[in-house]
Scaffold this active site. Structure first.
Site, PDB file in Angstrom:
ATOM      1  N   SER A   1      -1.589  -2.054  -0.727  1.00 15.00           N
ATOM      2  CA  SER A   1      -0.834  -2.789   0.283  1.00 15.00           C
ATOM      3  C   SER A   1      -0.131  -3.953  -0.387  1.00 15.00           C
ATOM      4  O   SER A   1      -0.722  -4.646  -1.221  1.00 15.00           O
ATOM      5  CB  SER A   1      -1.767  -3.304   1.385  1.00 15.00           C
ATOM      6  OG  SER A   1      -1.036  -3.996   2.377  1.00 15.00           O
TER       7      SER A   1
ATOM      8  N   HIS B   1       7.408 -12.032  -0.610  1.00 13.57           N
ATOM      9  CA  HIS B   1       8.196 -13.087   0.026  1.00 13.57           C
ATOM     10  C   HIS B   1       9.068 -13.752  -1.049  1.00 13.57           C
ATOM     11  O   HIS B   1       8.578 -14.572  -1.826  1.00 13.57           O
ATOM     12  CB  HIS B   1       7.286 -14.140   0.659  1.00 13.57           C
ATOM     13  CG  HIS B   1       6.473 -13.653   1.812  1.00 13.57           C
ATOM     14  ND1 HIS B   1       7.021 -13.383   3.049  1.00 13.57           N
ATOM     15  CD2 HIS B   1       5.141 -13.384   1.931  1.00 13.57           C
ATOM     16  CE1 HIS B   1       6.075 -12.979   3.876  1.00 13.57           C
ATOM     17  NE2 HIS B   1       4.923 -12.966   3.222  1.00 13.57           N
TER      18      HIS B   1
ATOM     19  N   HIS C   1       7.552  -5.122   2.751  1.00 12.92           N
ATOM     20  CA  HIS C   1       6.139  -4.726   2.886  1.00 12.92           C
ATOM     21  C   HIS C   1       6.034  -3.234   2.628  1.00 12.92           C
ATOM     22  O   HIS C   1       6.930  -2.453   2.982  1.00 12.92           O
ATOM     23  CB  HIS C   1       5.638  -5.035   4.301  1.00 12.92           C
ATOM     24  CG  HIS C   1       4.436  -4.233   4.705  1.00 12.92           C
ATOM     25  ND1 HIS C   1       4.538  -3.074   5.462  1.00 12.92           N
ATOM     26  CD2 HIS C   1       3.119  -4.394   4.437  1.00 12.92           C
ATOM     27  CE1 HIS C   1       3.336  -2.578   5.658  1.00 12.92           C
ATOM     28  NE2 HIS C   1       2.452  -3.342   5.054  1.00 12.92           N
TER      29      HIS C   1
ATOM     30  N   ASN D   1       2.745  -0.019   2.241  1.00 11.90           N
ATOM     31  CA  ASN D   1       1.325   0.300   2.282  1.00 11.90           C
ATOM     32  C   ASN D   1       1.170   1.809   2.232  1.00 11.90           C
ATOM     33  O   ASN D   1       1.918   2.533   2.889  1.00 11.90           O
ATOM     34  CB  ASN D   1       0.695  -0.260   3.570  1.00 11.90           C
ATOM     35  CG  ASN D   1      -0.720   0.225   3.780  1.00 11.90           C
ATOM     36  OD1 ASN D   1      -0.949   1.217   4.471  1.00 11.90           O
ATOM     37  ND2 ASN D   1      -1.663  -0.460   3.190  1.00 11.90           N
ATOM     38  N   VAL D   2       0.234   2.280   1.422  1.00 10.53           N
ATOM     39  CA  VAL D   2      -0.172   3.685   1.458  1.00 10.53           C
ATOM     40  C   VAL D   2      -1.688   3.712   1.412  1.00 10.53           C
ATOM     41  O   VAL D   2      -2.309   2.921   0.695  1.00 10.53           O
ATOM     42  CB  VAL D   2       0.431   4.513   0.307  1.00 10.53           C
ATOM     43  CG1 VAL D   2       1.875   4.871   0.592  1.00 10.53           C
ATOM     44  CG2 VAL D   2       0.327   3.784  -1.027  1.00 10.53           C
ATOM     45  N   ARG D   3      -2.296   4.603   2.178  1.00 13.62           N
ATOM     46  CA  ARG D   3      -3.746   4.555   2.323  1.00 13.62           C
ATOM     47  C   ARG D   3      -4.307   5.952   2.589  1.00 13.62           C
ATOM     48  O   ARG D   3      -3.601   6.846   3.065  1.00 13.62           O
ATOM     49  CB  ARG D   3      -4.132   3.611   3.456  1.00 13.62           C
ATOM     50  CG  ARG D   3      -3.471   3.945   4.783  1.00 13.62           C
ATOM     51  CD  ARG D   3      -3.623   2.839   5.811  1.00 13.62           C
ATOM     52  NE  ARG D   3      -2.951   3.167   7.056  1.00 13.62           N
ATOM     53  CZ  ARG D   3      -1.669   2.897   7.306  1.00 13.62           C
ATOM     54  NH1 ARG D   3      -0.940   2.288   6.402  1.00 13.62           N
ATOM     55  NH2 ARG D   3      -1.116   3.225   8.465  1.00 13.62           N
TER      56      ARG D   3
ATOM     57  N   HIS E   1      17.335   2.530   3.887  1.00 14.61           N
ATOM     58  CA  HIS E   1      17.076   3.703   4.710  1.00 14.61           C
ATOM     59  C   HIS E   1      17.487   4.999   4.005  1.00 14.61           C
ATOM     60  O   HIS E   1      16.844   6.041   4.207  1.00 14.61           O
ATOM     61  CB  HIS E   1      17.778   3.562   6.059  1.00 14.61           C
ATOM     62  CG  HIS E   1      17.038   2.690   7.023  1.00 14.61           C
ATOM     63  ND1 HIS E   1      16.016   3.162   7.811  1.00 14.61           N
ATOM     64  CD2 HIS E   1      17.148   1.370   7.304  1.00 14.61           C
ATOM     65  CE1 HIS E   1      15.535   2.177   8.553  1.00 14.61           C
ATOM     66  NE2 HIS E   1      16.205   1.072   8.262  1.00 14.61           N
TER      67      HIS E   1
ATOM     68  N   HIS F   1       5.499  -9.802  22.430  1.00 16.16           N
ATOM     69  CA  HIS F   1       5.653 -11.082  23.110  1.00 16.16           C
ATOM     70  C   HIS F   1       6.985 -11.756  22.783  1.00 16.16           C
ATOM     71  O   HIS F   1       7.374 -12.711  23.444  1.00 16.16           O
ATOM     72  CB  HIS F   1       4.494 -12.018  22.740  1.00 16.16           C
ATOM     73  CG  HIS F   1       4.387 -12.314  21.275  1.00 16.16           C
ATOM     74  ND1 HIS F   1       4.016 -11.374  20.349  1.00 16.16           N
ATOM     75  CD2 HIS F   1       4.602 -13.458  20.578  1.00 16.16           C
ATOM     76  CE1 HIS F   1       4.005 -11.925  19.143  1.00 16.16           C
ATOM     77  NE2 HIS F   1       4.356 -13.186  19.259  1.00 16.16           N
TER      78      HIS F   1
END
Length: 304
Positions: free
Chosen positions: A96, A100, A110, A112-114, A149, A179
């Site tokens: 992960s 910044h 960002h 992430n591979v899991r 993309h 929110h």
């Protein structure tokens, strides 16, 4: 030929460690500074290899983390949407990362591979892959977003013509601040619970997506990190970083999983920026570059 659970874990772990190495090397080459490494263990089982670059020439704060944790029972963050996992012992491993950049003209990224494996006596193992990557610009540039993309789509296309469209929509839906009524950025890819088509197919798709991150992000970072900016742009960057913090602490399942499994807090919260601000009732000036960002914080078909 069937692959045992132990062989699956070993193969994925070897690849994840090499992915961490290659991404760190690629980002360090742009920055000119090296990541520092911190190896850790957790009492409940497993550990990780955290790599952080702070106060670099290009990267204000970035972390590229590998972890492999295991335990006797899946945490609530995993069983809430998959109750069949309750009570199973588990292995969870992944890479992960969050980067910044210092320059507000360079976007945060960002990835992430899991891989998860859940087992119970007398029952077949349950395994799945997940991951993706997404881009969070403060001063969006269409050329960069299209490149991002296009690279994502090229990684997905060998696995089916619908994969990119499905994972892009999943990303738009997942990285959404309910929110605030806005997406976290301009999207990318997101997938979870992937086990259709067999282990080798799913592993290959996950590898393709994980290995596409650096070609997607490195050219953008290399182009934008030296662009001029002033106090106004820096203030806006810090304000928008606050939204990044809100998502990671309120909605992100990976953060919840790490905390609920007793993971290393410093590594889990590595994703947070070094500086962020919250301004009461902030409204950008009509027609400004800052106001333009709001046009990008909703799903869009970038590739036509």
């Amino acid at each position: 030929m069937s692959v045992s659970a132990e062989q699956q874990l070993a193969a994925v772990k070897t690849w994840l460690l090499s992915l961490q190495d290659s991404i760190c090397a690629g980002l360090a080459a742009i920055d000119g500074c090296q990541f520092t490494e911190d190896n850790w263990q957790r009492e409940a089982g497993g550990g990780g290899r955290t790599r952080v670059l702070e106060n670099g020439n290009v990267i204000e704060k970035g972390g590229v983390n590998f972890s492999h944790v295991y335990g006797e029972a899946m945490p609530a963050s995993a069983t809430a949407h998959r109750p069949e996992l309750a009570g199973r012992r588990f292995n969870a491993m992944g890479v992960s990362l969050v980067i910044h950049p210092r320059n507000p003209k360079a976007p945060t990224s960002h990835a992430n591979v899991r891989f998860f494996l859940a087992e119970a006596e007398g029952q077949a193992p349950i395994w799945w892959f997940g991951g993706g990557f997404d881009l969070t610009p403060y001063y969006p540039i269409d050329e960069d977003i299209i490149h991002w993309h296009q690279t994502a789509k090229a990684a997905c296309d060998p696995f089916g013509e619908q994969v990119y469209a499905d994972y892009k929509k999943w990303c738009d839906d997942y990285f959404y601040l309910k929110h605030r009524g806005e997406t976290r950025g301009v999207g990318g890819l997101f997938f979870d619970d992937l086990n259709t088509g067999g282990f080798e197919h799913c592993f290959a798709l996950t590898r393709a997506i994980g290995e596409a991150y650096l070609p997607a992000y490195a050219p953008i970072l290399a182009k934008r990190h030296s662009e001029p900016y002033g106090e106004r742009e820096r203030d806006f960057q810090l304000y928008r970083r606050g939204r990044y913090v809100e998502f990671n602490l309120v909605f992100d399942r990976g953060t919840l999983f790490g905390l609920q499994t007793g993971g290393r807090t410093e590594s889990i919260l590595m994703s947070l920026p070094p500086l962020a601000t919250w301004k009461y009732n902030y409204t950008p000036e009509l027609g400004s570059a800052e106001a333009r960002l709001t046009e990008y914080l909703k799903p869009r078909e970038w590739l036509g």
